[in-house]
Design an enzyme around this catalytic site. Sequence first.
Site, PDB file in Angstrom:
ATOM      1  CG  MET A   1     -20.548  31.447 -33.582  1.00 15.17           C
ATOM      2  SD  MET A   1     -22.141  31.070 -34.547  1.00 15.17           S
ATOM      3  CE  MET A   1     -21.560  30.563 -36.135  1.00 15.17           C
TER       4      MET A   1
ATOM      5  CG  HIS B   1     -29.435  27.910 -38.692  1.00 15.47           C
ATOM      6  ND1 HIS B   1     -28.084  27.882 -38.213  1.00 15.47           N
ATOM      7  CD2 HIS B   1     -29.606  27.365 -39.797  1.00 15.47           C
ATOM      8  CE1 HIS B   1     -27.542  26.949 -39.072  1.00 15.47           C
ATOM      9  NE2 HIS B   1     -28.300  26.592 -40.202  1.00 15.47           N
TER      10      HIS B   1
END
Length: 190
Positions: A92, A111
């Site tokens: 992240m 993703h």
Amino acid sequence: MKKLAIFGSGSGSNMQSILDAIKEGILKAEIAVVASDNADAYILERAKKASIPTLHIDCGEYVSKFPKEEQERLAADLKQRGVDVICLAGFMRLVGSPLLKKFPNRILNIHPSLLPHYPGLAAWEQALADKAKVTGCTVHYVDDGMDTGAIIKQAEVPVLEEDTSKSLHERIQIAERTLYPEVIAQVMNQ
Ligand code: GAR
């Protein structure tokens, strides 16, 4: 044998699917190291259970920044370990030039949307809010933007009327588990 480094901040289900694909002989590679910026992340437990070396990514007090010095230190460490490809799997933080320069076109990300739709956080919630009929997942090369690098392959997942945030993310993650190892194998052979 090509060597992979996997970076993750969370549960590591994608790392597990990569490991399983290696064990099943679908992916001819070795996970040289699993690195995390979160010392409590379950991805590190999974790595330890599989006797894979782990690395802590030290971002100090920064919540989302990935300090350049730490990227430089990591790049040198990964080169020393003979790493060929870095796979981001639920990592992240934004990767920047120190790592990108040392691993050109050799950093991948997965993703949970059909990019360029819904970049950034909680992409499956963005799809629900947008009343999308179809979403999915994307594996792409990493550049210095957020989820903007060249797309390699995508898998579609239909959005069902009864879907909740949890059920949709779970189905996307099932698709991720097949897509990511397949694309890693493709990129390693290039
Ligand atoms: C995955 O769904 C991945 O697509 C997403 O985080 C999850 C990590 O799960 N990544 C992003 O949202 C990156 N922008 P995991 O830790 O179980 O692999």
